[in-house]
Write a protein that holds these residues in place. Structure first.
Motif, PDB file in Angstrom:
ATOM      1  N   ASN A  15      16.753 -68.694   2.128  1.00 29.63           N
ATOM      2  CA  ASN A  15      17.262 -69.745   3.010  1.00 29.63           C
ATOM      3  C   ASN A  15      18.768 -69.884   2.769  1.00 29.63           C
ATOM      4  N   TYR A  16      19.566 -69.798   3.834  1.00 32.62           N
ATOM      5  CA  TYR A  16      21.024 -69.886   3.648  1.00 32.62           C
ATOM      6  C   TYR A  16      21.444 -71.171   2.938  1.00 32.62           C
ATOM      7  N   SER A  17      20.684 -72.237   3.128  1.00 33.73           N
ATOM      8  CA  SER A  17      21.029 -73.485   2.440  1.00 33.73           C
ATOM      9  C   SER A  17      20.991 -73.312   0.928  1.00 33.73           C
ATOM     10  N   MET A  76      19.047 -60.407  -4.510  1.00 31.83           N
ATOM     11  CA  MET A  76      17.660 -60.832  -4.343  1.00 31.83           C
ATOM     12  C   MET A  76      17.360 -61.195  -2.888  1.00 31.83           C
ATOM     13  N   HIS A  77      18.357 -61.781  -2.198  1.00 31.51           N
ATOM     14  CA  HIS A  77      18.186 -62.132  -0.783  1.00 31.51           C
ATOM     15  C   HIS A  77      17.971 -60.863   0.055  1.00 31.51           C
ATOM     16  N   GLU A  78      18.854 -59.892  -0.106  1.00 32.45           N
ATOM     17  CA  GLU A  78      18.736 -58.674   0.709  1.00 32.45           C
ATOM     18  C   GLU A  78      17.487 -57.882   0.321  1.00 32.45           C
ATOM     19  N   GLY A 100      14.839 -59.208  -0.679  1.00 36.08           N
ATOM     20  CA  GLY A 100      13.752 -59.976  -0.069  1.00 36.08           C
ATOM     21  C   GLY A 100      13.496 -59.555   1.369  1.00 36.08           C
ATOM     22  N   HIS A 101      14.570 -59.235   2.106  1.00 32.30           N
ATOM     23  CA  HIS A 101      14.356 -58.726   3.469  1.00 32.30           C
ATOM     24  C   HIS A 101      13.580 -57.414   3.434  1.00 32.30           C
ATOM     25  N   THR A 102      13.933 -56.520   2.490  1.00 30.25           N
ATOM     26  CA  THR A 102      13.196 -55.242   2.445  1.00 30.25           C
ATOM     27  C   THR A 102      11.741 -55.483   2.058  1.00 30.25           C
ATOM     28  N   TYR A 155      11.801 -63.232   5.801  1.00 36.99           N
ATOM     29  CA  TYR A 155      12.811 -63.633   6.773  1.00 36.99           C
ATOM     30  C   TYR A 155      13.547 -64.859   6.226  1.00 36.99           C
ATOM     31  N   HIS A 156      14.465 -65.399   7.032  1.00 35.08           N
ATOM     32  CA  HIS A 156      15.219 -66.567   6.568  1.00 35.08           C
ATOM     33  C   HIS A 156      14.366 -67.826   6.543  1.00 35.08           C
ATOM     34  N   GLY A 157      13.220 -67.777   7.195  1.00 34.39           N
ATOM     35  CA  GLY A 157      12.264 -68.878   7.101  1.00 34.39           C
ATOM     36  C   GLY A 157      11.038 -68.479   6.304  1.00 34.39           C
ATOM     37  N   VAL A 197      23.784 -62.254  11.976  1.00 31.91           N
ATOM     38  CA  VAL A 197      24.942 -62.471  11.130  1.00 31.91           C
ATOM     39  C   VAL A 197      24.415 -62.931   9.783  1.00 31.91           C
ATOM     40  N   GLU A 198      24.542 -62.110   8.763  1.00 29.62           N
ATOM     41  CA  GLU A 198      24.131 -62.552   7.440  1.00 29.62           C
ATOM     42  C   GLU A 198      25.164 -63.544   6.894  1.00 29.62           C
ATOM     43  N   MET A 199      24.823 -64.162   5.795  1.00 29.67           N
ATOM     44  CA  MET A 199      25.733 -65.113   5.141  1.00 29.67           C
ATOM     45  C   MET A 199      27.147 -64.529   5.033  1.00 29.67           C
TER      46      MET A 199
END
Ligand SMILES: [Zn+2]
Length: 300
Positions: A106-108, A71-73, A75-77, A81-83, A229-231
């Protein structure tokens, strides 16, 4: 390979695949790439992405880690963004780790599936903005009860979404406004003081149509998370190490703050055990002791 076997075997395959290319995204689950433990990579925005959890423990990741990274990746497509939709293309990590952005982006939160408040979801509401030059300790962050987030500056600490936040780290909730780098968690990331960290609601900002993106064409991707650098497995371990269940001073995690927490900390500190690295700077030293005592004095 794009399309399914029936598509590719059809006498009408060219038309079918050409139609699918205009709307379908393509994802590959693979082992690793680039010689790192990076969890994935994606075009931003675009139609191609990968999930690569081969360097995680267990290899390939847990079911939740796979779902969350997918879902994270994706989401980029979809343009996140991370924010969220707060964007600075050349320096996206500047808006990563926003305490007021509870999203799988969010990486958190990406791999925080064991913590209260985690959801396999993009952010559904924009929390109030945090002005790092003028943080209000009484107002705190906003959000949900009993939900713990990580706050900067380094060394990162925990705070509740609802309730005051001791940004100045003096043990009390002040009435004056405080300046702090609220989303600087990872020690090797550059400091980014003075930003206005915007809350972000994701779903209304998704970019479904990728056909105007330079990444739409097959071949190399001009804009992708490969520049960042991704997670990674190491970063995931670091973030996990920062969570103590809501109160770092409750060292034995029995939900009571008492002298046994102090004794337990002194034991591991005397042994230089890794969990005595109270300020999470990868070194066990006297500053860990001082920070523990300060947290103990501040209470839970
Ligand atoms: Zn990412």
């Amino acid at each position: 390979m794009f399309g399914n076997p029936a598509d590719r075997a059809s006498p009408n395959r060219n038309a079918i695949l050409s139609a699918k290319r205009r709307a379908f995204r393509y994802c590959m689950f693979a082992n690793t790439y680039g010689g790192t433990t990076s969890s994935g990579v994606a075009e931003l925005p675009g139609n191609d992405f990968m999930v690569t959890l081969g360097g995680f423990d267990p290899p390939g990741g847990t079911a939740n880690e796979q779902a969350a990274t997918f879902m994270h990746e994706m989401g980029h497509t979809l343009g996140l963004y991370h924010g969220g939709h707060q964007i600075e293309w050349s320096n996206d990590r500047r808006y990563n780790y926003k305490p007021n952005y509870r999203s799988i982006m969010n990486y958190s939160w990406q791999l925080a599936d064991t913590r209260p408040g985690w959801a396999l979801d993009y952010s559904r509401s924009a929390l109030p903005s945090l002005n790092e030059a003028q943080l209000d300790e009484i107002a705190g962050i906003g959000g949900a009860l009993n939900t713990v987030v990580l706050v900067g500056p380094v060394p990162a600490r925990e705070a509740f979404e609802i309730g005051g936040v001791d940004w100045s780290r003096n043990g009390t909730i002040d009435t004056t406004l405080i300046a702090a780098d609220a989303n600087h968690l990872y020690p090797s990331d550059p400091a980014s003081d003075g930003d206005v960290l915007e809350g972000s609601e994701d779903w209304s900002h998704l970019l479904y149509n990728f056909r105007s993106s330079p990444n739409y064409a097959s071949g190399s991707s001009p804009e992708s998370t490969i520049d960042q650098v991704e997670m990674t497995a190491e970063l995931d371990d670091f973030i996990d190490s920062l969570y103590t269940g809501g109160c770092a001073a409750d060292f034995n995690a029995d939900t009571t703050l008492d002298f046994f927490d102090y004794l337990d900390f002194v034991d591991v500190f005397a042994a230089s055990a890794s969990n005595a690295d109270f300020n999470a700077d990868t070194v066990v030293d006297f500053f860990d002791y001082l920070d523990f005592v300060a947290a103990f004095a501040a209470g839970c």
